[in-house]
Design a protein around this motif. Structure first.
Motif, PDB file in Angstrom:
ATOM      1  N   LEU A   1       0.848  -1.200   0.000  1.00 47.92           N
ATOM      2  CA  LEU A   1       0.000   0.000   0.000  1.00 47.92           C
ATOM      3  C   LEU A   1       0.885   1.251   0.000  1.00 47.92           C
ATOM      4  O   LEU A   1       1.731   1.427   0.882  1.00 47.92           O
ATOM      5  CB  LEU A   1      -0.894   0.000   1.247  1.00 47.92           C
ATOM      6  N   VAL A   2       0.672   2.120  -0.995  1.00 47.87           N
ATOM      7  CA  VAL A   2       1.476   3.349  -1.055  1.00 47.87           C
ATOM      8  C   VAL A   2       0.616   4.599  -0.813  1.00 47.87           C
ATOM      9  O   VAL A   2       1.168   5.662  -0.495  1.00 47.87           O
ATOM     10  CB  VAL A   2       2.253   3.487  -2.384  1.00 47.87           C
ATOM     11  N   ALA A   3      -0.688   4.499  -0.981  1.00 43.87           N
ATOM     12  CA  ALA A   3      -1.558   5.653  -0.746  1.00 43.87           C
ATOM     13  C   ALA A   3      -2.989   5.167  -0.562  1.00 43.87           C
ATOM     14  O   ALA A   3      -3.364   4.110  -1.085  1.00 43.87           O
ATOM     15  CB  ALA A   3      -1.491   6.616  -1.934  1.00 43.87           C
ATOM     16  N   PHE A   4      -3.776   5.930   0.174  1.00 46.18           N
ATOM     17  CA  PHE A   4      -5.166   5.500   0.404  1.00 46.18           C
ATOM     18  C   PHE A   4      -6.084   6.696   0.637  1.00 46.18           C
ATOM     19  O   PHE A   4      -5.629   7.789   1.010  1.00 46.18           O
ATOM     20  CB  PHE A   4      -5.248   4.550   1.619  1.00 46.18           C
ATOM     21  N   ILE A   5      -7.360   6.439   0.422  1.00 47.94           N
ATOM     22  CA  ILE A   5      -8.431   7.370   0.810  1.00 47.94           C
ATOM     23  C   ILE A   5      -9.498   6.534   1.515  1.00 47.94           C
ATOM     24  O   ILE A   5      -9.835   5.443   1.048  1.00 47.94           O
ATOM     25  CB  ILE A   5      -9.085   8.050  -0.417  1.00 47.94           C
TER      26      ILE A   5
END
Ligand SMILES: CC(C)(COP(=O)(O)OP(=O)(O)OC[C@H]1O[C@@H](n2cnc3c(N)ncnc32)[C@H](O)[C@@H]1OP(=O)(O)O)[C@@H](O)C(=O)NCCC(=O)NCCS
Length: 207
Positions: A90-94
């Motif tokens: 995982l490198v980015a999330f919302i």
């Protein structure tokens, strides 16, 4: 709702690069996709919190969602989340949820209102080693596209610190004023965005 359920995105949005074709006569290798965008599940909560810990706790001493809250919202409304995975990491999330009032209130910090038509974007973060590379912007555009495919969602709302207002304005968010929510001594601005443009494109494309 089963905590095992996943919400894959439409094929063209879920994977940027195809897996290498299998060589004839060779055993299939299970390679992880270079880039994958998908909704998060409660099983992703620890990875989300790891990013939050560095992005928020180390800087502000607090974060938008603690581990149990991440699991809570990813169980209640995984379809309102999106993660960007590179080779499985995982490198980015919302993470979002639904809200049913015109403005955010202190209550909206903890509640998901399934009957609401406003997507409340609770947390966006990019892993620190990947910041400033356009990833936050790409993820936000993909997420807005994904939200635009959900008939219940007519509007998106978020709160942020002053410095990030211009960042969110580039995605069509409009500043509506000071947010009623405070965290300790921190104050925030509230921004909103209509989702009708995405919805009308959805209708016109017949999808
Ligand atoms: C804010 C965040 C999500 C942006 O993601 P990113 O991948 O680093 O951003 P991008 O590379 O897409 O940058 C897009 C633009 O936003 C600006 N920007 C990014 N982070 C910013 C910040 N903290 N303050 C002000 N502007 C910022 C960039 O300068 C860039 O502008 P430019 O195109 O004119 O150069 C990321 O920096 C992050 O995770 N920060 C820590 C957590 C956080 O603050 N989340 C937001 C909570 S509301």
């Amino acid at each position: 709702m089963s905590t095992q359920s996943t919400y894959p995105l439409e094929p063209e949005a879920s994977q940027l690069q195809p897996e290498t074709p299998k060589a004839p006569g060779r055993q299939r290798r299970h390679t992880l996709p270079a880039n994958e965008f998908r909704c998060l599940t409660p099983e992703d909560a620890a990875s989300v919190f790891e990013i939050e810990r560095e992005a928020f706790i180390s800087v502000l001493g607090i974060c938008p969602l603690y581990l149990e809250e991440i699991k809570h919202f990813l169980t209640l409304c995984p379809e309102l989340s999106m993660g960007w995975f590179q080779e499985g990491r995982l490198v980015a999330f919302i993470i979002g949820s639904l809200w049913d009032q015109e403005r955010l209130t202190q209550e909206s910090m903890t509640l998901h209102r399934p009957g609401g038509h406003t997507a409340h974007l609770r947390a966006l973060a990019v892993h620190h080693t990947f910041r400033g590379q356009g990833k936050g912007s790409i993820l936000m555009w993909r997420f807005l596209h994904h939200l635009g495919r959900q008939p219940a969602v007519r509007r998106a709302v978020l709160m942020c610190e002053d410095a990030l207002v211009p960042f969110y304005q580039t995605f069509g968010f409009r500043l509506v004023g000071p947010c009623a929510i405070t965290l300790g001594s921190l104050t925030f601005k509230e921004l909103q965005r209509s989702m009708w443009d995405h919805a009308s494109r959805r209708r016109n494309s017949g999808s």
